[in-house]
Design a protein around this motif. Structure first.
Motif, PDB file in Angstrom:
ATOM      1  N   VAL A 143     -12.372 -25.815   1.803  1.00 21.54           N
ATOM      2  CA  VAL A 143     -13.890 -25.500   1.389  1.00 21.54           C
ATOM      3  C   VAL A 143     -13.957 -23.787   1.905  1.00 21.54           C
ATOM      4  N   GLU A 144     -14.929 -22.993   1.124  1.00 18.76           N
ATOM      5  CA  GLU A 144     -15.461 -21.882   1.482  1.00 18.76           C
ATOM      6  C   GLU A 144     -16.714 -21.694   2.135  1.00 18.76           C
ATOM      7  N   ASN A 145     -17.104 -21.074   3.111  1.00 18.20           N
ATOM      8  CA  ASN A 145     -18.185 -20.769   3.482  1.00 18.20           C
ATOM      9  C   ASN A 145     -18.942 -19.791   2.361  1.00 18.20           C
ATOM     10  N   VAL A 146     -20.488 -20.145   1.901  1.00 19.03           N
ATOM     11  CA  VAL A 146     -20.781 -19.350   1.186  1.00 19.03           C
ATOM     12  C   VAL A 146     -21.925 -18.478   1.433  1.00 19.03           C
ATOM     13  N   SER A 147     -22.276 -17.326   0.857  1.00 17.72           N
ATOM     14  CA  SER A 147     -23.449 -16.539   1.162  1.00 17.72           C
ATOM     15  C   SER A 147     -24.601 -17.143   0.455  1.00 17.72           C
ATOM     16  N   TYR A 148     -25.594 -17.065   1.184  1.00 14.41           N
ATOM     17  CA  TYR A 148     -26.884 -17.675   0.920  1.00 14.41           C
ATOM     18  C   TYR A 148     -28.117 -17.057   1.311  1.00 14.41           C
ATOM     19  N   TYR A 149     -29.237 -16.985   0.686  1.00 10.99           N
ATOM     20  CA  TYR A 149     -30.481 -16.063   0.935  1.00 10.99           C
ATOM     21  C   TYR A 149     -31.772 -17.067   0.968  1.00 10.99           C
ATOM     22  N   ALA A 150     -31.963 -17.967   0.460  1.00  9.36           N
ATOM     23  CA  ALA A 150     -33.013 -19.029   0.859  1.00  9.36           C
ATOM     24  C   ALA A 150     -32.270 -20.004   1.605  1.00  9.36           C
ATOM     25  N   ALA A 151     -32.910 -20.549   2.674  1.00 12.82           N
ATOM     26  CA  ALA A 151     -32.288 -21.556   3.768  1.00 12.82           C
ATOM     27  C   ALA A 151     -33.030 -22.796   3.410  1.00 12.82           C
ATOM     28  N   PRO A 152     -32.567 -23.798   2.924  1.00 23.85           N
ATOM     29  CA  PRO A 152     -33.122 -24.961   2.867  1.00 23.85           C
ATOM     30  C   PRO A 152     -33.271 -25.509   4.428  1.00 23.85           C
ATOM     31  N   ARG A 153     -33.527 -26.804   4.426  1.00 23.14           N
ATOM     32  CA  ARG A 153     -33.649 -27.358   5.861  1.00 23.14           C
ATOM     33  C   ARG A 153     -32.369 -27.333   6.517  1.00 23.14           C
ATOM     34  N   GLN A 154     -32.715 -26.987   7.885  1.00 16.40           N
ATOM     35  CA  GLN A 154     -31.640 -26.816   8.753  1.00 16.40           C
ATOM     36  C   GLN A 154     -31.959 -27.223  10.202  1.00 16.40           C
ATOM     37  N   ASP A 155     -31.132 -28.588  10.209  1.00 20.99           N
ATOM     38  CA  ASP A 155     -31.226 -29.494  11.396  1.00 20.99           C
ATOM     39  C   ASP A 155     -30.369 -28.809  12.533  1.00 20.99           C
ATOM     40  N   MET A 156     -29.284 -28.130  12.158  1.00 17.87           N
ATOM     41  CA  MET A 156     -28.312 -27.256  12.742  1.00 17.87           C
ATOM     42  C   MET A 156     -27.970 -25.974  12.369  1.00 17.87           C
ATOM     43  N   ASP A 157     -27.176 -25.409  12.805  1.00 22.17           N
ATOM     44  CA  ASP A 157     -26.795 -23.966  12.562  1.00 22.17           C
ATOM     45  C   ASP A 157     -25.549 -23.966  11.672  1.00 22.17           C
ATOM     46  N   GLU A 158     -25.224 -23.229  10.978  1.00 27.12           N
ATOM     47  CA  GLU A 158     -24.240 -23.102   9.801  1.00 27.12           C
ATOM     48  C   GLU A 158     -22.811 -23.389  10.346  1.00 27.12           C
ATOM     49  N   LEU A 174     -11.391 -22.291   3.803  1.00 28.41           N
ATOM     50  CA  LEU A 174     -11.299 -20.987   3.271  1.00 28.41           C
ATOM     51  C   LEU A 174     -12.297 -20.115   3.915  1.00 28.41           C
ATOM     52  N   LEU A 175     -11.812 -19.163   4.776  1.00 24.55           N
ATOM     53  CA  LEU A 175     -12.719 -18.229   5.533  1.00 24.55           C
ATOM     54  C   LEU A 175     -13.425 -17.080   4.962  1.00 24.55           C
ATOM     55  N   ASP A 176     -14.694 -16.937   4.321  1.00 25.08           N
ATOM     56  CA  ASP A 176     -15.151 -15.727   3.701  1.00 25.08           C
ATOM     57  C   ASP A 176     -15.503 -14.733   4.658  1.00 25.08           C
ATOM     58  N   VAL A 177     -14.996 -13.678   5.210  1.00 27.02           N
ATOM     59  CA  VAL A 177     -15.564 -12.782   6.296  1.00 27.02           C
ATOM     60  C   VAL A 177     -16.845 -12.224   5.803  1.00 27.02           C
ATOM     61  N   ASN A 178     -16.755 -11.586   4.679  1.00 26.13           N
ATOM     62  CA  ASN A 178     -17.899 -11.020   4.160  1.00 26.13           C
ATOM     63  C   ASN A 178     -18.775 -11.681   4.060  1.00 26.13           C
ATOM     64  N   ASN A 179     -18.791 -13.043   3.633  1.00 27.36           N
ATOM     65  CA  ASN A 179     -19.947 -14.029   3.463  1.00 27.36           C
ATOM     66  C   ASN A 179     -20.519 -14.282   5.045  1.00 27.36           C
ATOM     67  N   VAL A 180     -19.656 -14.391   6.138  1.00 32.91           N
ATOM     68  CA  VAL A 180     -20.209 -14.482   7.439  1.00 32.91           C
ATOM     69  C   VAL A 180     -21.051 -13.467   7.836  1.00 32.91           C
ATOM     70  N   SER A 200     -10.558 -23.586  14.938  1.00 31.16           N
ATOM     71  CA  SER A 200      -9.514 -22.747  14.589  1.00 31.16           C
ATOM     72  C   SER A 200      -8.442 -23.341  13.882  1.00 31.16           C
ATOM     73  N   GLY A 201      -8.048 -24.630  13.958  1.00 28.83           N
ATOM     74  CA  GLY A 201      -6.892 -25.137  13.178  1.00 28.83           C
ATOM     75  C   GLY A 201      -7.169 -25.602  11.760  1.00 28.83           C
ATOM     76  N   ARG A 202      -8.520 -25.388  11.168  1.00 28.33           N
ATOM     77  CA  ARG A 202      -9.057 -25.652   9.923  1.00 28.33           C
ATOM     78  C   ARG A 202      -8.770 -24.462   9.100  1.00 28.33           C
ATOM     79  N   VAL A 203      -8.667 -23.178   9.615  1.00 32.13           N
ATOM     80  CA  VAL A 203      -8.679 -22.038   8.759  1.00 32.13           C
ATOM     81  C   VAL A 203      -7.210 -21.822   8.082  1.00 32.13           C
ATOM     82  N   VAL A 204      -7.261 -21.975   6.687  1.00 28.21           N
ATOM     83  CA  VAL A 204      -5.892 -21.699   5.970  1.00 28.21           C
ATOM     84  C   VAL A 204      -5.597 -20.519   5.080  1.00 28.21           C
ATOM     85  N   GLY A 205      -6.792 -19.646   4.964  1.00 30.85           N
ATOM     86  CA  GLY A 205      -6.808 -18.653   4.207  1.00 30.85           C
ATOM     87  C   GLY A 205      -8.115 -17.833   4.429  1.00 30.85           C
TER      88      GLY A 205
END
Length: 279
Positions: A143-158, A174-180, A200-205
């Motif tokens: 799964v890829e981390n996505v960019s977002y602009y309006a943040a829905p409820r956040q009980d924890m950080d991303e 799948l780590l999207d560096v630009n999205n970070v 760290s062991g989860r990143v495959v691309g």
């Protein structure tokens, strides 16, 4: 057709976009090492485009990055579509299939990747759907981390939310560096601390792309511009943290002359080589 182990992709890739077909077909060996396709854009495609896909797949391994599975959505997963994707992945012997940690459908398709709330309920919901998808696909999903602009409820950080999903679903990232980077500016966190917090062991691309500077405090993820120096620096940090991973240069529109894309691909390869030498 290639029989490719995932580690063989661990170099440099480019998206197979129809606007780039002629350039990709004419490219010299060594310019890029793999091509990434959205399976929903190519399943069942025949004619000249289908022939081009087949020809390129004979020369390069394919990775797949989906657009419409809506892993975080409320409607039932499209099992028929997942079965079609499995056939496509098996046919082209694709070692890496990824989708977005988001949702893109409600009563119908929303044509956007919308963020999930960072809650325990959302963790359980999306993790269950990822596990179901993996069962149907017969392989692990990233799964890829996505960019977002309006943040829905956040009980924890991303990053806490992302790690929780990865663990409960037992899937990859799948780590999207630009999205970070984009999210770090838009939502006020340190992108290097985000990378340090990812398991760290989860990143495959990885993905890297350009964005638009709306202002000092608002960045828009566009995939329509060159990669900025601050994102190259973050990619280098990601390699130091996670090792050299298959890395895709995302460019979806506003294509420059192909030599400019080649120069960016060479930057990725340079950063990878530097990490291999000195990491």
């Amino acid at each position: 057709m290639h029989i490719v182990h995932p580690s063989a992709l661990a170099r440099v890739g480019l998206g197979l976009r129809r606007g780039l077909l002629k350039d990709l077909q004419a490219a010299h060996s060594g310019v890029f090492d793999f091509l990434e396709v959205a399976p929903e854009n190519w399943i069942g495609v025949g004619g000249a485009h289908g022939a081009a896909l087949h020809e390129l797949a004979e020369r390069y391994p394919l990775a797949c990055h989906g657009l419409s599975l809506s892993l975080g959505g409320s409607a039932p997963l499209d099992v028929g579509f997942l079965e079609e994707v499995r056939v496509f992945l098996d046919h082209y012997q694709v070692p890496l299939y990824s989708e977005h940690l988001s949702y893109c459908s409600d009563d119908g398709h929303l044509y956007d990747l919308l963020p999930l709330p960072f809650t325990e309920e959302a963790v359980h919901h999306v993790a269950a759907r990822i596990r179901q998808s993996q069962d149907i696909l017969g392989r692990r999903l990233a799964v890829e981390n996505v960019s977002y602009y309006a943040a829905p409820r956040q009980d924890m950080d991303e990053v806490t939310f992302t790690n929780a999903v990865l663990r409960e679903a037992d899937c990859d990232l799948l780590l999207d560096v630009n999205n970070v980077y984009v999210n770090s500016i838009n939502h006020g966190f340190d992108p290097h601390r985000f990378l340090a917090g990812v398991e760290s062991g989860r990143v495959v691309g990885m993905h890297v792309a350009g964005h638009f500077d709306e202002s000092d405090t608002l960045k828009i993820d566009t995939h329509g511009a060159s990669v900025k120096p601050v994102v190259w620096a973050l990619l280098a940090d990601a390699y130091a943290r996670f090792g050299v991973q298959p890395t895709l240069l995302e460019r979806d529109f506003n294509f420059p002359v192909f030599s400019e894309l080649v120069a960016e691909l060479q930057t990725i390869r340079h950063l990878q080589d530097r990490e291999i030498r000195h990491g």
